[in-house]
Design a protein around this motif. Structure first.
Motif, PDB file in Angstrom:
ATOM      1  N   GLU A 155       0.836  -1.192   0.000  1.00  0.00           N
ATOM      2  CA  GLU A 155       0.000   0.000   0.000  1.00  0.00           C
ATOM      3  C   GLU A 155       0.879   1.253   0.000  1.00  0.00           C
ATOM      4  N   TRP A 156       0.610   2.161  -0.964  1.00  0.00           N
ATOM      5  CA  TRP A 156       1.447   3.348  -1.097  1.00  0.00           C
ATOM      6  C   TRP A 156       0.678   4.648  -0.922  1.00  0.00           C
ATOM      7  N   ASN A 157      -0.622   4.633  -1.199  1.00  0.00           N
ATOM      8  CA  ASN A 157      -1.445   5.839  -1.067  1.00  0.00           C
ATOM      9  C   ASN A 157      -0.896   7.002  -1.892  1.00  0.00           C
TER      10      ASN A 157
END
Length: 216
Positions: A155-157
């Protein structure tokens, strides 16, 4: 695999066998083999209808069973990581092969799936956290002859990261910005065939690594 429902890619009324190329372990002192495997079969199957996956190791003359996977095994329907010490099964030699065999009995009527990935050999033990770290980073094409693309399930957003490439002496070859879900090309600075290490960093912390093979 085509994807879609399980019926698209299941094993039906026969068997599938994967056999690795010959690999040389004669120069290793204490080699370990690690891999990830997938097995999915319905629960509560009668004994005479149970389908099975067998993973074995051979040295050209002898064969030893490493793992037997069935509907009752842990992690059914998920990717399961395993790491085995070769010396527990046989002496490391120059003519080693790994065999993966999965069979669907013609009369079972079971929906059977099998998968195998992340096969590698290391000198000495390797923790499952290292395997998981590698499985979070996909490089393609790999092996290949030129630049490669990177995919990650982390997850990097929308944040940026850094892709660093090292040769096996530990020397950094390149450092490039990584943005998830963008089709960037990496590795154009690699000039020689060989094995490299690709590391993904976020906020200065290494979060994933993967081995890269270049054949040019």
């Amino acid at each position: 695999n085509a994807g879609g429902t399980a019926n698209n890619d299941n094993v039906d009324n026969g068997y599938t066998e994967l056999v690795s190329p010959v690999f040389d372990l004669s120069t290793y002192n204490d080699p370990y083999i690690s891999y990830s495997r997938w097995f999915s079969s319905p629960p509560n199957v009668p004994a005479g209808s149970r389908d099975t996956m067998f993973i074995s190791l051979s040295d050209g003359s002898n064969s030893s069973l490493i793992e037997t996977v069935s509907h009752a095994s842990a992690g059914t329907g998920t990717w399961v990581n395993n790491s085995i010490r070769v010396l527990n099964y046989m002496s490391p030699g120059s003519n080693m092969r790994l065999h993966v065999y999965i069979s669907d009995k013609p009369t079972s009527g079971n929906l059977l799936e099998g998968g195998f990935d992340m096969f590698r050999v290391t000198e000495g033990t390797q923790g499952l956290d290292e395997i998981a770290e590698a499985s979070s980073l996909l490089l393609f094409p790999n092996p290949g002859t030129g630049s490669f693309q990177v995919k990650t399930n982390l997850e990097w957003n929308g944040q940026q990261g850094v892709i660093c490439i090292y040769d096996y002496t530990g020397r950094m070859i390149s450092s490039e910005t990584f943005v998830q879900n963008e089709s960037g090309q990496y590795g154009s600075s690699i000039r020689e065939a060989g094995v490299y290490l690709v590391a993904l960093y976020k906020d200065g912390i290494r979060v994933a690594t993967q081995k890269l093979i270049r054949t040019r």
